[in-house]
Structure formats: C-alpha cells, structure tokens
Motif scaffolding. Structure first.
Motif, PDB file in Angstrom:
ATOM      1  N   ASP A 139       0.682  -1.015  -0.062  1.00  0.00           N
ATOM      2  CA  ASP A 139       0.141   0.075  -0.138  1.00  0.00           C
ATOM      3  C   ASP A 139       0.947   1.166   0.006  1.00  0.00           C
ATOM      4  N   GLY A 140       1.243   1.716  -1.119  1.00  0.00           N
ATOM      5  CA  GLY A 140       1.971   2.822  -1.431  1.00  0.00           C
ATOM      6  C   GLY A 140       1.184   4.326  -0.985  1.00  0.00           C
ATOM      7  N   ASN A 141      -0.050   4.088  -0.560  1.00  0.00           N
ATOM      8  CA  ASN A 141      -0.742   5.275   0.158  1.00  0.00           C
ATOM      9  C   ASN A 141      -0.938   5.491   1.284  1.00  0.00           C
ATOM     10  N   ASP A 142      -0.243   4.330   1.980  1.00  0.00           N
ATOM     11  CA  ASP A 142      -0.161   4.137   3.392  1.00  0.00           C
ATOM     12  C   ASP A 142       0.204   5.409   4.110  1.00  0.00           C
ATOM     13  N   LEU A 143       1.183   5.996   3.913  1.00  0.00           N
ATOM     14  CA  LEU A 143       1.724   7.684   4.143  1.00  0.00           C
ATOM     15  C   LEU A 143       1.384   8.416   2.881  1.00  0.00           C
ATOM     16  N   SER A 144       0.373   9.219   2.715  1.00  0.00           N
ATOM     17  CA  SER A 144       0.102   9.853   1.571  1.00  0.00           C
ATOM     18  C   SER A 144      -0.894  10.966   1.649  1.00  0.00           C
ATOM     19  N   PHE A 145      -1.161  11.759   0.810  1.00  0.00           N
ATOM     20  CA  PHE A 145      -1.874  13.074   0.879  1.00  0.00           C
ATOM     21  C   PHE A 145      -3.264  12.631   0.457  1.00  0.00           C
ATOM     22  N   TYR A 146      -3.303  11.624  -0.246  1.00  0.00           N
ATOM     23  CA  TYR A 146      -4.455  10.994  -0.876  1.00  0.00           C
ATOM     24  C   TYR A 146      -5.009   9.989   0.188  1.00  0.00           C
ATOM     25  N   GLY A 147      -4.371   9.047   0.647  1.00  0.00           N
ATOM     26  CA  GLY A 147      -4.768   7.758   1.216  1.00  0.00           C
ATOM     27  C   GLY A 147      -4.617   7.597   2.867  1.00  0.00           C
ATOM     28  N   ALA A 148      -3.911   8.575   3.226  1.00  0.00           N
ATOM     29  CA  ALA A 148      -3.816   8.443   4.980  1.00  0.00           C
ATOM     30  C   ALA A 148      -5.034   9.057   5.221  1.00  0.00           C
ATOM     31  N   TYR A 171      11.013  12.649  -7.180  1.00  0.00           N
ATOM     32  CA  TYR A 171       9.586  11.893  -6.995  1.00  0.00           C
ATOM     33  C   TYR A 171       8.705  12.400  -5.496  1.00  0.00           C
ATOM     34  N   LEU A 172       9.460  13.217  -4.825  1.00  0.00           N
ATOM     35  CA  LEU A 172       8.705  13.912  -3.691  1.00  0.00           C
ATOM     36  C   LEU A 172       7.476  14.701  -4.228  1.00  0.00           C
ATOM     37  N   LYS A 173       6.456  13.984  -4.833  1.00  0.00           N
ATOM     38  CA  LYS A 173       5.408  14.875  -5.343  1.00  0.00           C
ATOM     39  C   LYS A 173       4.244  14.404  -4.354  1.00  0.00           C
ATOM     40  N   LYS A 174       3.282  15.271  -4.290  1.00  0.00           N
ATOM     41  CA  LYS A 174       2.086  14.972  -3.328  1.00  0.00           C
ATOM     42  C   LYS A 174       1.113  13.868  -4.033  1.00  0.00           C
ATOM     43  N   HIS A 215       7.886   9.562 -10.242  1.00  0.00           N
ATOM     44  CA  HIS A 215       6.547   8.718 -10.062  1.00  0.00           C
ATOM     45  C   HIS A 215       6.935   7.816  -8.964  1.00  0.00           C
ATOM     46  N   ASN A 216       8.376   7.809  -8.443  1.00  0.00           N
ATOM     47  CA  ASN A 216       8.663   6.703  -7.163  1.00  0.00           C
ATOM     48  C   ASN A 216       7.798   6.975  -5.874  1.00  0.00           C
TER      49      ASN A 216
END
Length: 295
Positions: A139-148, A171-174, A215-216
């Motif tokens: 889960d790459g959205n585990d920590l994210s501005f979309y999925g946290a 790749y440090l994109k929101k 994208h990373n």
C-alpha cells in the motif's frame, strides 16, 4: 539375471514416464483503468475505460488464469465511477485482486474508508501464495496526501514529507506516497516467511521503485535497504507511470505496466506466465511482451 534386467528396464521406464511436476501458472495484469465520467486530460480518455476493461476481461476469460490483478487507480475520482465499472471487473472468471492507487482515494474524505470493502479487500496491504511464489501487495498510499485517513497517518505523512523536502528528490510529489514503518516491519516478516517456505517473492505496488523519475515511492531507499539481503525477491510490478518502464537491478525485475486509460484508440493489459526460471509477459495492444529470466 533376467530378473535384474527386467527390474532395470522397469525402473528406466518409470523414470522417463513420470513427468516432473509442472509449477507453471498464468495471471492477468491491468493497470490504471482510471475510469471517470470526465473529459479528456493529459491524453487520458477516461470515458473509454469501461469498454477497454470489458474487452480485456473478455480476452483474459478465454484463458485459464490463476488470478487477475489491477495495479491501482481503478478509478480517477468519485464513488459513482466505482459503481459503474465494478460490474465489468466482477465478470472475471479468475480470482481477482486490487492494489490501491492514489486516485482510488479521490472520492471525498467521507468515502475513503469505504474503498477497501468496495474493492473486496480485507486489508490495505496483504499477501498470498501461488505454488512456489509469495506475492506481497503493498500500500503505497499508507502515508500519503490521498490515502492517509487516520490523524496518526496524516501526521506521519506530514513528518516524512517535511523530512525529505530538502533532499531535492524528483519523486517527492504530493501525488505519490510512502510505506509506513509498520508496513515495512510487516514486509520483513513476509520476506522471512518466504525464506522459511523456500518461496520466490514478487511485489505488487501502485508506485514504482525503478527507474528513478517523478513517480517513485517517497521512501524507496528504505524499501531497497530492506529487501537487499533477500535473494529470493525476483519481481516488482507496478503502475502509476502510464508510459510504462522497465529496469533490472540486482536480479530483480522492476516492471511498470502501461496505463489502460491512455491514448485515444488503444488499450494496454497483459497475461503473465510464471515458469520455473522464466516469467513471460504477453502484452496486448500498447503493452510490450517481455521475457524475464529469474536467477
């Protein structure tokens, strides 16, 4: 003497008649279907995704597949998009799995907790086995501005993003995200279990590790440090970069599948066959076919 000759002939006959166990299997792979009832943007033809998915499902259903997996961004936005396209996905004859993409959470704050159940998932990250393979779904959205979703995960997201923002990472994109420390500990336990069970490991994630571009996943270096000692890690399949990409590093194949939603008149999906020492990608339309040697 005759009995010995007869016995020898019988043993040789049995040896050549018994076929070695066939551990091969085949799966379906689709990425970035990304449907919504939206106008064209960035060469993404959102309204054409339902028909493309329908065609892909019909093609995949002609084969005997162990499972089919979608590598994230099943929709672009809104819960209504999910309700529109899930019936087509549910026509798959094989088992099916989902990886969570950033756009899968673009459904409004009140609906984010509903996505997991809607996609028939019990957990945001999980694993399953097939023959001598262990597949680890990240889960790459585990920590994210979309999925946290929880306040704790949102705080961890802010902390990590601020920690990395001075490192000039492309790749440090929101629209990207990261693996939490809790998930990384779970990954290690899965890798240890795979070693114990003598299993090869394949990862599925929405966000790429290689090649390095915009994208990373944010904490790719942390992930790479974790998997480096495990020589049984063989594959990492992902979406997110709709153009597709491929790189092999330390005998691990990093393959980004092309986005189904892109271009006016073409689709992209694949069948993947796992043999003893080779993985064959049979690409359809824009997705290229490949032969990945497992060492």
């Amino acid at each position: 003497m005759k009995k010995l000759i007869l016995l020898f002939v019988t043993v040789i006959t049995i040896k050549f008649c018994i076929k070695p166990k066939d551990n091969s299997f085949k799966i379906g792979v689709i990425s970035d279907c990304q449907y919504c009832n939206c106008e064209i943007k960035w060469d993404r033809y959102y309204k054409k995704s339902p028909q493309r998915l329908k065609k892909a499902v019909a093609t995949l259903n002609k084969d005997s597949l162990s499972y089919t997996i979608h590598l994230g961004d099943f929709i672009d936005q809104k819960m209504a998009s999910l309700d529109s396209i899930l019936p087509t996905w549910n026509n798959l004859k094989s088992k099916s799995y989902h990886v969570l993409g950033n756009h899968d959470f673009d459904v409004g704050e009140a609906n984010k907790n509903k996505i997991i159940a809607k996609l028939n998932l019990k957990e945001r990250y999980y694993s399953f086995t097939k023959n001598d393979w262990r597949f680890i779904v990240l889960d790459g959205n585990d920590l994210s501005f979309y999925g946290a979703i929880s306040s704790d995960k949102k705080q961890q997201t802010d902390s990590l993003f601020n920690l990395l923002k001075d490192k000039n990472l492309p790749y440090l994109k929101k629209y990207n995200g990261a693996l939490s420390n809790t998930q990384l500990k779970w990954i290690k336990s899965e890798l240890d279990l795979a070693v114990k069970e003598n299993q090869k490991v394949g990862f599925y994630c929405h966000f790429p590790i290689y090649p390095i571009d915009q994208h990373n996943i944010w904490n790719r270096e942390q992930f790479l440090s974790l998997i480096k000692p495990y020589k049984n890690v063989k594959l990492y399949f992902n979406g997110h970069n709709h153009a597709g990409a491929y790189e092999i590093v330390d005998n691990v194949h990093y393959l980004t599948f092309k986005g189904m939603v892109d271009t006016e008149n073409t689709s992209a999906f694949a069948k993947v066959k796992f043999d003893k020492d080779t993985v064959f990608v049979e690409g359809f339309e824009r997705e290229p076919s490949r032969k990945l040697v497992i060492q």
